[in-house]
Design an enzyme around this catalytic site. Structure first.
Site, PDB file in Angstrom:
ATOM      1  N   ASP A 146      23.024 -44.305 -27.805  1.00 31.59           N
ATOM      2  CA  ASP A 146      24.339 -43.455 -27.964  1.00 31.59           C
ATOM      3  C   ASP A 146      24.924 -43.964 -29.136  1.00 31.59           C
ATOM      4  OD1 ASP A 146      26.695 -42.233 -25.630  1.00 31.59           O
ATOM      5  OD2 ASP A 146      26.683 -42.131 -27.602  1.00 31.59           O
TER       6      ASP A 146
HETATM    7  C1  GLC Z   1      29.361 -40.084 -27.917  1.00 36.82           C
HETATM    8  C2  GLC Z   1      28.778 -39.531 -26.755  1.00 36.82           C
HETATM    9  C3  GLC Z   1      27.479 -38.775 -27.004  1.00 36.82           C
HETATM   10  C4  GLC Z   1      27.399 -38.316 -28.191  1.00 36.82           C
HETATM   11  C5  GLC Z   1      27.316 -39.202 -29.279  1.00 36.82           C
HETATM   12  C6  GLC Z   1      27.442 -38.204 -30.690  1.00 36.82           C
HETATM   13  O1  GLC Z   1      29.802 -41.380 -27.869  1.00 36.82           O
HETATM   14  O2  GLC Z   1      28.834 -40.404 -25.621  1.00 36.82           O
HETATM   15  O3  GLC Z   1      27.353 -38.103 -25.555  1.00 36.82           O
HETATM   16  O4  GLC Z   1      26.284 -37.419 -28.074  1.00 36.82           O
HETATM   17  O5  GLC Z   1      28.627 -39.973 -29.188  1.00 36.82           O
HETATM   18  O6  GLC Z   1      28.507 -37.625 -30.813  1.00 36.82           O
END
Ligand code: GLC
Length: 677
Positions: A237
């Site tokens: 993430d």
């Molecule tokens: C965020 C979210 C994830 C998302 C990523 C990119 O923190 O937790 O679900 O796809 O960052 O935006």
């Protein structure tokens, strides 16, 4: 594609990946492990020398997000609305549509679907996930993933795993026993990996039993890759590894891509660790190879394949968005059959409430899943358009035939939004007051909730005869709601999540203090309810919710008769049986019904929840039409996870199969026997 040709295709890709990895220098392999382009948070590092382009990615579960594509996309209803349709086909269509739009945006990886289990109604991202039940979650997510990948765009299952709250999401540890972890929280990931083969998985922010997933070699290498057979790649993430500093453990665990920037995979860290022999080049080749596999699956290494990705936002799917909103809307209460509106008697409607005329599609509103659509029809616009000027729309309930209040939540922080959980389980006080006052002014008051998670209703529910849950209904939501109010559409949605009476009735909140939520002083969240999450808890503890899992009313009625099963014995995990039932539309209008099958195995030596969803099908019937419907129940969906033997097992003994219209209803039941495998 036939099995052999799929196998040959895989072998072919495997050998092509190996060939390409062999051409890479060590430095190039290091570069591929993260994004080194400061200008974009949604790209990987290209290797021009070998014609490896950047892999462009985009959020998210509700459509192609503005912040990752600068594209206006179809704003689909919230994922929880999709699961409230209980319609696998609609889910595949949504996946296909978002895949098409992602390609038009020049993106080949969609950071979706989110399949974390609803453990607390306060989770800020409840709207983005599918259900409290692992079976419903996987049954809706599998076709979604197939739909996306059918377009040559990778799906990215997230967030692996046990990311069930936003409070302290980057630092907390989900403390879960092995059986609960596998039987509830890992199960959707396992089933989707094995049935839909997602090309990637995104790790979570939180720790599990004290370890980040990116350093959890057992969970990634042993469970995900070896036992489940996952051959895609794992990415972080965003900045999820910022508190970690060990490159080798991430490589050994199987992390292929650190987004959106290097932390453990900073070049100097990788070089130093490699020099010290903390990881080998073959370990490195595995994580790099897993990542490069998607370049062959999408075809973006061949310039021709890439060329048909035009940049633009002309591809839109508004009618599909409306269909999902219409089918996902749940009629919770309808005393005196106030709905559908009786047009010959309705000359004046009072329209009230904070969510009457709100557009939710704004950049990053609610977090990374935000989609900015080319337009958005609010409930006010939808009702105005549908009433075609034949009905007065007013705001004084005391002087109207009927009053409709659009209440609920929004994507402000502390409500339905990423990175923070909800501040309260109940509606804002001013909304509760408005509902009670309006109900006094007009006995025929309808409440329509625009929200993404269960809401407490104790202090106003008895005052109003009719309540609908419309979720966040997307860019065509106003039209979908109007179609249901005016009876053009008969609501068929069923709750994918329990609506508790009180927050403390909910399993994550029934413990003492903060241990079970939001976590103790060491930021540990103790999943003390074990496998009894959602309706499993309410049923096993005999707690009455406001509205149970699987519940939803219709403008018509259905009768179930003649339950039968095609076999009485389940002998192995590979077995399955077919439950058949005759169902009749005994009411006045066309309607769709979701027939649900629950299993109870309470005589076995293993503690099981009172009932568990093991099958469902949805059918549309005309008035007085009877149809015989079959639901296939797989033996593996009757199994439990044995924490001592570290595997799924069938428990010997009688199993009762209950068939009905929700998790709490007058079931028709049959008994079969399971043999221990
Ligand atoms: C965020 C979210 C994830 C998302 C990523 C990119 O923190 O937790 O679900 O796809 O960052 O935006």
């Amino acid at each position: 594609m036939s099995v052999t040709s799929t196998k040959n295709k895989d072998l072919d890709i495997h050998s092509k990946v190996e060939q390409l990895v062999r051409k890479l220098t060590l430095e190039e392999k290091f570069l591929l492990l993260s994004n080194h382009n400061e200008q974009s948070a949604f790209s990987s590092t290209p290797i021009g020398r070998l014609g490896i382009p950047s892999l462009e990615m985009t959020d998210g579960p509700l459509g192609v997000s503005w912040h990752s594509s600068n594209r206006r996309g179809t704003r689909f209803p919230a994922t929880i609305c999709l699961s409230a349709t209980w319609d696998r086909n609609l889910s595949q269509l949504m996946g296909e549509a978002i895949g098409r739009e992602a390609r038009e945006a020049g993106k080949r990886l969609l950071l979706a679907p989110g399949v974390n289990i609803h453990r607390t109604p306060l989770n800020g991202r409840t709207f983005e996930y599918m259900s409290e039940d692992p079976y419903l979650t996987k049954e809706i997510a599998i076709p979604y993933v197939r739909g996306v990948q059918k377009q040559g765009v990778g799906a990215c299952l997230k967030h692996f795993a046990a990311n069930n709250q936003e409070t302290n999401r980057r630092t907390s540890s989900s403390e879960i026993d092995e059986r609960t972890l596998h039987e509830i929280y890992l199960r959707p990931f396992k089933e989707i990996v094995q049935e839909a083969e997602p090309w990637s998985i995104m790790g979570s922010y939180n720790k599990i039993n004290g370890k980040y997933v990116y350093e959890n070699t057992h969970l990634l290498r042993r469970v995900l890759m070896k036992e489940w057979g996952f051959d895609g790649f794992v990415l972080t993430d965003w900045d999820a590894t910022e508190y970690m500093h060990d490159a080798a453990i991430c490589i050994k665990s199987g992390l292929s891509l650190e987004m959106p920037r290097p932390h453990c995979y900073r070049l100097e860290l990788l070089r130093a660790s490699f020099e010290k022999g903390e990881f080998t080049e073959s370990m490195l080749d595995d994580v790099v190879g897993r990542f490069l596999r998607i370049f062959f699956l999408t075809g973006i290494l061949t310039p021709k394949e890439n060329s048909d990705d035009k940049r633009g936002d002309s591809t839109q799917h508004p009618s599909l968005a409306r269909r999902i909103a219409e089918e996902g809307l749940v009629l919770l209460k309808n005393d005196r059959m106030l709905l559908p509106l009786r047009l010959q008697k309705t000359r004046r409607i009072a329209l009230l409430g904070p969510n009457l005329d709100v557009k939710f599609g704004r950049p990053q509103y609610g977090g990374s899943s935000a989609v900015v659509p080319p337009y958005e029809i609010t409930p006010l616009q939808g009702i105005r358009e549908r009433s075609e000027g034949n009905i007065d729309l007013v705001n004084d309930a005391s002087n109207a035939d009927i009053a409709v209040i659009f209440a609920g939540l929004n994507h402000d922080k502390g409500k339905d939004s990423e990175s923070e959980d909800r501040e309260s389980f109940d509606l804002p006080q001013d909304q509760a007051e408005l509902i009670k006052k309006t109900a006094q002014d007009n006995a025929d008051t309808i409440v329509i909730l625009i929200s993404g998670s269960p809401i407490g209703m104790e202090d106003w529910l008895r005052e109003v005869p009719t309540v609908l849950e419309a979720w966040y209904p997307g860019m065509e939501g106003g039209r979908a709601i109007a179609n249901v109010l005016f009876g053009d559409v008969n609501p068929s949605g069923k709750l994918p999540i329990t609506f508790p009476r009180r927050l403390r009735d909910s399993p994550a909140h029934s413990g003492k203090g903060n241990r079970t939520y939001p976590g103790d002083e060491n930021l540990k969240v103790h999943y003390e309810e074990g496998i009894n999450v959602g309706y499993r808890f309410f049923d096993t503890m005999s707690i009455e919710p406001n509205f149970p899992f699987g519940f939803g009313m219709s403008y018509t009625s259905f009768e179930y008769q003649k339950l039968r099963v095609d076999k009485k014995r389940i002998k192995s995990m590979k077995d399955h049986l077919v439950v058949s039932i005759d169902i009749t539309n005994s009411g006045p209008v066309n309607g769709s019904e979701v027939i649900q099958v629950y299993a109870s195995q309470n005589q076995s030596e293993v503690q099981r929840p009172l009932r568990e969803l093991v099958g469902f099908e949805k059918i549309m019937l005309r008035p007085r039409q009877t149809s015989s419907l079959s639901v296939t129940v797989q033996a593996k969906d009757l199994a439990y996870y044995d924490g001592e033997k570290h595997r799924w097992r069938l428990a010997a003994g009688e199993v009762e199969l209950h068939v009905g219209s929700s998790s709490r209803c007058d079931f028709l039941s049959e008994t079969i026997v399971c043999y221990e495998d």
